[in-house]
Every structure is written in structure tokens, then in C-alpha cells.
Design a protein around this motif. Sequence first.
Motif, PDB file in Angstrom:
ATOM      1  N   ARG A  55       0.832  -1.212   0.000  1.00  0.00           N
ATOM      2  CA  ARG A  55       0.000   0.000   0.000  1.00  0.00           C
ATOM      3  C   ARG A  55       0.867   1.262   0.000  1.00  0.00           C
ATOM      4  O   ARG A  55       0.491   2.279  -0.578  1.00  0.00           O
ATOM      5  N   SER A  56       2.042   1.183   0.628  1.00  0.00           N
ATOM      6  CA  SER A  56       2.976   2.316   0.585  1.00  0.00           C
ATOM      7  C   SER A  56       3.459   2.559  -0.849  1.00  0.00           C
ATOM      8  O   SER A  56       3.526   3.695  -1.313  1.00  0.00           O
ATOM      9  N   ALA A  57       3.775   1.470  -1.561  1.00  0.00           N
ATOM     10  CA  ALA A  57       4.208   1.598  -2.957  1.00  0.00           C
ATOM     11  C   ALA A  57       3.080   2.151  -3.819  1.00  0.00           C
ATOM     12  O   ALA A  57       3.305   2.998  -4.695  1.00  0.00           O
ATOM     13  N   TRP A  58       1.854   1.692  -3.566  1.00  0.00           N
ATOM     14  CA  TRP A  58       0.700   2.210  -4.308  1.00  0.00           C
ATOM     15  C   TRP A  58       0.516   3.708  -4.023  1.00  0.00           C
ATOM     16  O   TRP A  58       0.172   4.480  -4.920  1.00  0.00           O
ATOM     17  N   GLY A  59       0.784   4.098  -2.798  1.00  0.00           N
ATOM     18  CA  GLY A  59       0.698   5.525  -2.458  1.00  0.00           C
ATOM     19  C   GLY A  59       1.685   6.355  -3.263  1.00  0.00           C
ATOM     20  O   GLY A  59       1.377   7.484  -3.693  1.00  0.00           O
ATOM     21  N   ARG A  60       2.880   5.808  -3.498  1.00  0.00           N
ATOM     22  CA  ARG A  60       3.875   6.528  -4.301  1.00  0.00           C
ATOM     23  C   ARG A  60       3.424   6.616  -5.763  1.00  0.00           C
ATOM     24  O   ARG A  60       3.706   7.596  -6.450  1.00  0.00           O
ATOM     25  N   CYS A  61       2.717   5.593  -6.222  1.00  0.00           N
ATOM     26  CA  CYS A  61       2.129   5.654  -7.557  1.00  0.00           C
ATOM     27  C   CYS A  61       1.116   6.799  -7.640  1.00  0.00           C
ATOM     28  O   CYS A  61       1.129   7.590  -8.582  1.00  0.00           O
ATOM     29  N   LEU A  62       0.262   6.913  -6.617  1.00  0.00           N
ATOM     30  CA  LEU A  62      -0.773   7.953  -6.613  1.00  0.00           C
ATOM     31  C   LEU A  62      -0.181   9.351  -6.468  1.00  0.00           C
ATOM     32  O   LEU A  62      -0.771  10.329  -6.946  1.00  0.00           O
TER      33      LEU A  62
END
Length: 582
Positions: free
Chosen positions: A538-545
Amino acid sequence: MARPERKLVAVLAADVAGYSRLMEADEAGTLFHLKALRAEVIDPKVAQFNGRLVGTAGDSLLIEFPSAVDALQFAVETQERITARNTDIPEVRRMAFRMGVNAGEVIVDDTTIYGDCVNVAARLEKVSEPGGVVIGRSVYDQVKGKVPYTLVDLGEHTMKNIAGPVRAYRVQTEERDESEPSALIASGEDLPLPYKPSVAVLPFTNMSVDPEQDYFSDGIAEDLITELSRSQSMFVIARNSSFAFKGQSVNITEVGRKLGVRYVVEGSVRKAAARVRITAQLIEAATGNHVWAERYDRDIEDLFAVQDEVTERIAWALVGKVGAAEIVRTRQTHTSLSAYDAFLRGIDATSRITEKDTIAGVEFLKLAIGLEPDSARAHAWLADAYAALSAFRADEEMKASAMQSALRAIELGDASGLAEAVVAALHGWKGDFEAAASHAQRALAMGPTNPVVLVWVGYICLWSGQLTKAREMGERLRRLSPLEQRDVHELLAFTYYLLGEYEASLDSFRRWDNNHYDRGFANLAACLGQLGRAEEARSAWGRCLERKPGFTLADYKHGSPYRRQEDVEHWLDGLRKAGITD
């Protein structure tokens, strides 16, 4: 006769790096930009720190201050303001000052000042990098312990018309991560020698007064790598790994071990006015013995002839007549030094792999083509830059521009394989994998050791579901460029994931230096999801967003280049396992 008035002051000398190039490109715009910086940044800062402007000539400034601390604070804060303003300006139009600061006694004459103190400040300014500040020993002694900056000792410099050597210090406002390349090199494993004669060309040292000329000396080394790679008889390490040693204290034996080569080329370039001096030497890595060395002092117009001679001599030394003949037969000619200069600047900018730098690279390459319209390799590199921009922006117009430039490069006889590889990738993006495979085959035939070709072909294999072949391309890249951390591990991270090798995929994700690619962070999140590391996912997905606000799984599916629906679902499965939904 009245005695001249003398006083103790701190003197700052500044000028604009690359001012002549900026004026040549846009005279009116450059003058407007300089006047705006003077009015909005420099003059208010001069007043803030009690300075007095005592000299201007074109792009240069001479300012006196009552104290060394005031002069240094002015320099640092002004450079920071100018750098901040430059962020929204294309690199080709950015204006960066070099600044030198000295302290001592000066003679006052009406509105200006004279003396050795002034002359040394001007010489220190030439030592500075664009956007940087260099101070003399007299300033260092007065400001040490009084300012929150690191003062890096640059050693003693012999300066024109100055009696003794001058010790200089670079002002560093934040800690630079200068240990990373060394750590990368130290962590690299020793590699066996290939069966072919093998060589690595290290970045040539810029011996010019102007640090801004780094792109030029780097370009000379890169051209040698490109030309030597044309020989099927040699194994030549790719640029990104050779250039990992830039700025390092080089141990030739270690270079040979870490890159797995028998020979190393190193050299230097000094470019001054209409003259150029190039030194080059071929060294046997294991013993340190010099196989061949030469120095060339020529007019700048002879640059291409010198490059040809150096390349041919190295090829002769390694593989004899056959290798040299292969290079001579495929070498492209140059006619314009200005076009070559713009071409090197374009390659330098695009190699930094950010959207902003790639835009700057496009402008430089377009300038090169404007000066030399029939340059096949400039068109090929412009096609590659447009293709990279289309990935940053998901822009169909950029893809059309990439196709147009690539086809023009092919028409002009591009022998590197790059243009064919870009055409192949563009067909792959559209889902026409039959056409993509045809162009990829031609690209590999022309550039079997060209790392950019291998990257594009690797992705075509990945998108079309040829995962074993994609892995093969990635492993070939890793051997050609064992210290490269971006293209190699981006391709391998995606390939290992689709092969179900999630730990190997995560290892490549960790090695991949990704700071900009939104879909790359989404893919990392999927990999972590498959490994049950939901919080990290979810942290990596946050960086995507952060890079693409509002991005959804539907967007991911819609923008996917994969031919096989099962591969798209494989990525989405990892994201869902991490608890990521629309």
C-alpha cells in the motif's frame, strides 16, 4: 599626487554559464531573462546583504560586501532563488551563474575597485560549477564556524597572472550522496572474462577550465563506446556501467574485475577556444601495463578525425585489422561541430531519465537536426527521446513524433539498430506484435550489443508474452552493464514477476532506481502483494498515486501494453492481494 583609497572588503565575481550559447539560441529572450533575474533576485539580495555593485559587463557581475559572511550568504541564497526559478524553465533556456568569493584589500576608484583580491575572485568564479559557489582561503578563514555550510577543500589552484597558488573551497549547502557510486562498485561481484577481447571505456576527465564542459568529455567517451561496439569481434561494456566510475579514484585492476574485462580505456579532454587536446590510453587491467597511449593537440575542426584515429588504434590493438575494418565500414561522418555539440547535450540530458530532462534533450536534438538535417543518429536518438516522453505522458502525439523520427533515421541509414528498435516498440505498444518482431529482429542484427536496443526488444518480448526471451534480454543487458541499476532491473523486475519468481522480482525492484514512473510503483505494489507484504504494497501504491493522482485499477488495465490478458490479470491479482481496489 593623492594616495589611492584602500579598504578591506569581500568581493564576489559572477557570470552566466553558457551565456554565448543562450544568446545564440535566443538573443532577445536571454537578455530579458537576465534583466528579470537582476531586478527580481540579484539586486534585492545585494541590498539585503549591504552589498554594492561595482562592475557589470554583459553577463558578468562584480559586487563588494562589508564582510565575508555577508558575501557568502548573498551567494548561497541568490543561487538557491535562481535554481528554484529554473525548475519551470526548459533546460536549454535555464540561466545558471557561477560565483567566486575572495576577501582582501582593494583600491577604490570612483565607482569600481581594483587589485589582486578582485582578480582572484574572478579566477575562483571560473572554478565554480554552474549554480555553485567557490571561495578563497581568506574567506574560508573568516566564515568557518559562522555559516551552516560544508566547505569542501578543492586544493590549490595555479591561476593566470596570480603570483602564488590559491586554495579554493566549494560551498556545499547540503550533504551530497557521494558514497553511492563507490558502494555500488564495491558491492558488485567479480565477473569472469568473456571469450572475446573485452574492453571498458571509462568517462574521460574534463580538463577544461569550465566544468560545464563535462558533457563534451563524456560525449567523446560515449562515442568511443558506440564505435567500438560496432565490431562483432569485441565485447564492450555499456556506457551506464563504465560511467559508474565517474568522479571515483579509479583502480584499473578493480575496474577490470567488476566489469569483467581484460582492457580499460581512459583519457582526458581539454577544450579551449579553437583547440582541443585529447589523451587516450589502453591499459591491460590485470597488470596495469599500457598497451597503447597517445596525445592529440589539434584544431577543434579536427575533432572527428582524432576520434576516428583513437577508435581505430584501440580496435587494432585488441583484434587487429578485422575489428578496425568493421568499425571503419559502418562509421558515420559528421560535418558540423555545432550540431555535434547540440547532439552531445541532448544525449547528456536524456540519459538522466526524467520527464523534464527528456524534454530538454528533445530540444537539443532538434537543434542538432536543424544544423545537420541528414544526421541519422540524431534522428534515431530523437525518436528514442519522443518514445520515452510518450511513456511519461501516455501521449499518442509523442508516439507519432517518435515514429516519424525513427523512420527518417532508418531512411538515412542508421546503423546502430536504435531506430529499428523504437519502431518495433511503437508497434508493440499498438499491439501489432508481428510488425514489432520484424523490426526487433533487424534491430538486434544491427545492434546486438547496443543496450538501448536490448531494452526495447526486451520489453517487446515481455509485452508479447515471450517471457523466457525477455529474461534472456535482461540477462544479456546485465552482463553488458553489470553496474547499471535502471533499465536492467526494471525489465527483470517485470519479467521475473510474470514468471512467478516474486523474490527475484522484488530483488530487482529494490535495485531499480525508480523515482518517477507511476506504473513502476504499481507493479512493485503487486509484487509485494503476492509476497503477503500488504502494508509495504500500500505504501508503494501511495507513491504511484503521488505521481498520478486518481489512478485506479481500471486505469492500470486500460493503459497496459500486454498482449495476453492473463498477464494483465496477473498484475491485478497482486494488487488485489494487497487489498488495493477501486
